[in-house]
Design a protein around this motif. Structure first.
Motif, mmCIF file in Angstrom:
data_model
loop_
_atom_site.group_PDB
_atom_site.id
_atom_site.type_symbol
_atom_site.label_atom_id
_atom_site.label_comp_id
_atom_site.label_asym_id
_atom_site.label_seq_id
_atom_site.Cartn_x
_atom_site.Cartn_y
_atom_site.Cartn_z
ATOM 1 N N ILE A 66 34.529 29.087 49.177
ATOM 2 C CA ILE A 66 35.820 29.667 48.777
ATOM 3 C C ILE A 66 36.829 28.543 48.505
ATOM 4 N N ILE A 67 37.362 28.535 47.265
ATOM 5 C CA ILE A 67 38.363 27.507 46.935
ATOM 6 C C ILE A 67 39.730 28.121 46.660
ATOM 7 N N TYR A 68 39.783 29.446 46.561
ATOM 8 C CA TYR A 68 41.060 30.125 46.292
ATOM 9 C C TYR A 68 40.879 31.588 46.623
ATOM 10 N N LYS A 69 41.974 32.234 47.019
ATOM 11 C CA LYS A 69 41.926 33.686 47.189
ATOM 12 C C LYS A 69 43.293 34.225 46.830
ATOM 13 N N GLN A 70 43.302 35.475 46.448
ATOM 14 C CA GLN A 70 44.552 36.062 45.995
ATOM 15 C C GLN A 70 44.590 37.528 46.422
ATOM 16 N N ALA A 71 45.661 37.898 47.136
ATOM 17 C CA ALA A 71 45.854 39.306 47.472
ATOM 18 C C ALA A 71 46.367 40.007 46.223
ATOM 19 N N MET A 72 45.879 41.197 45.971
ATOM 20 C CA MET A 72 46.405 41.944 44.818
ATOM 21 C C MET A 72 47.882 42.214 45.014
ATOM 22 N N GLU A 73 48.607 42.112 43.926
ATOM 23 C CA GLU A 73 50.049 42.360 43.959
ATOM 24 C C GLU A 73 50.271 43.808 43.507
ATOM 25 N N PRO A 74 50.565 44.724 44.448
ATOM 26 C CA PRO A 74 50.643 46.144 44.093
ATOM 27 C C PRO A 74 51.563 46.425 42.911
ATOM 28 N N GLY A 75 52.657 45.681 42.802
ATOM 29 C CA GLY A 75 53.607 45.910 41.709
ATOM 30 C C GLY A 75 53.048 45.588 40.332
ATOM 31 N N MET A 76 51.937 44.877 40.272
ATOM 32 C CA MET A 76 51.360 44.478 38.989
ATOM 33 C C MET A 76 50.247 45.426 38.527
ATOM 34 N N ILE A 77 49.931 46.418 39.352
ATOM 35 C CA ILE A 77 48.795 47.294 39.023
ATOM 36 C C ILE A 77 49.299 48.537 38.287
ATOM 37 N N PRO A 78 48.707 48.871 37.140
ATOM 38 C CA PRO A 78 49.136 50.054 36.402
ATOM 39 C C PRO A 78 49.052 51.315 37.278
#
Ligand SMILES: Cc1cc2nc3c(=O)[nH]c(=O)nc-3n(C[C@H](O)[C@H](O)[C@H](O)COP(=O)(O)O)c2cc1C
Length: 170
Positions: free
Chosen positions: A128-140
Motif C-alpha cells: 500500500i502506497i496511498y489510500k483515499q477515503a471516499m468524499e461523500p460530497g463528490m458522489i452523484p
C-alpha cells in the motif's frame, strides 16, 4: 510452477474475471483473511503499476488493510472457484477462518509477507502506497442512494504491484 508476468500482461483476462470476483488476501501478525472483490483494477501512477481496490469500512478486511500495509490479489481464471467466491463474499473473517473453510492452500509471497492462494492462477503482490477515503460530497446523488444509503463508504487503496505471476499445476 511460477510463470513471471509483466503487471499488465493478462489485463483483459483479469478484468473479465474481476467483475465476477477475485480474492483480496490480507495478513496481520498470524491472522490471514481473504474477501471477494469485484471493484478495482490496475492503474499506472507515480511511475509505478498499482492494483487499486475498494474496501468498505464495515469489512474485517478494512481493519486488516489498516494494520497490514500490504495485500495480494488472487484471480481464478476460467471462471473457477465460484462457490469459494460466494463464501468469501458473504462471510466475514470476524466469524470464519475462510481460508480453512474453503480448503485453500497458501504459498508465501515472493516480495511481501502476505501469502497467495495456490488454487488461483493469477497473482499480484501489492504494497500500500496511498489510500483515499471516499468524499461523500463528490458522489452523484443516484450512486449515493444506491450504494451508500447506510454511509458505509469505500476506502480506496493503491497497492504498488511488487510482483505478478501465474501459478500453474505441474
Ligand atoms: C462478487 C462480489 C464482489 C464483492 N466486491 C466487493 C468490493 O469490491 N469491495 C467490498 O468492500 N466488498 C465487496 N464484496 C463484499 C465482501 O466480499 C463481503 O462483505 C465479505 O464478507 C467481507 O469479508 P471480511 O469481513 O472478511 O472482510 C463483494 C462480494 C461479492 C459476492
Amino acid at each position: 510452477m511460477y510463470k513471471d508476468l509483466r503487471y499488465n500482461e493478462l489485463s483483459k483476462e483479469m478484468l473479465e474475471q474481476l467483475e465476477k470476483g477475485a480474492f483480496l488476501t490480507t495478513k496481520v501478525k498470524d491472522k490471514i483473511n481473504t474477501m471477494t472483490i469485484a471493484w478495482g483494477g490496475i492503474n499506472y501512477v507515480w511511475g509505478k503499476p498499482v492494483f487499486v481496490t475498494y474496501v468498505r469500512y464495515s469489512r474485517d478486511t478494512y481493519e486488516m488493510m489498516e494494520n497490514g500495509q500490504e495485500y495480494t490479489i488472487n484471480v481464478p481464471l476460467n471462471n473457477n472457484l465460484k462457490k469459494e467466491l460466494g463464501f468469501c463474499g458473504t462471510k466475514s473473517g470476524r466469524d470464519y477462518d475462510k481460508i480453512n473453510e474453503c480448503g485453500f492452500t497458501l504459498l508465501e509471497g515472493r516480495t511481501i509477507k502476505t501469502p497467495v492462494i495456490a488454487e488461483c492462477e493469477l497473482h499480484f503482490e501489492c504494497k500500500i502506497i496511498y489510500k483515499q477515503a471516499m468524499e461523500p460530497g463528490m458522489i452523484p446523488k443516484e450512486i449515493k442512494e444506491r450504494y451508500y444509503s447506510n454511509n458505509d463508504y469505500h476506502v480506496i487503496y493503491y497497492g504498488e504491484i511488487t510482483d505478478s505471476y501465474l501459478l500453474k499445476g505441474e
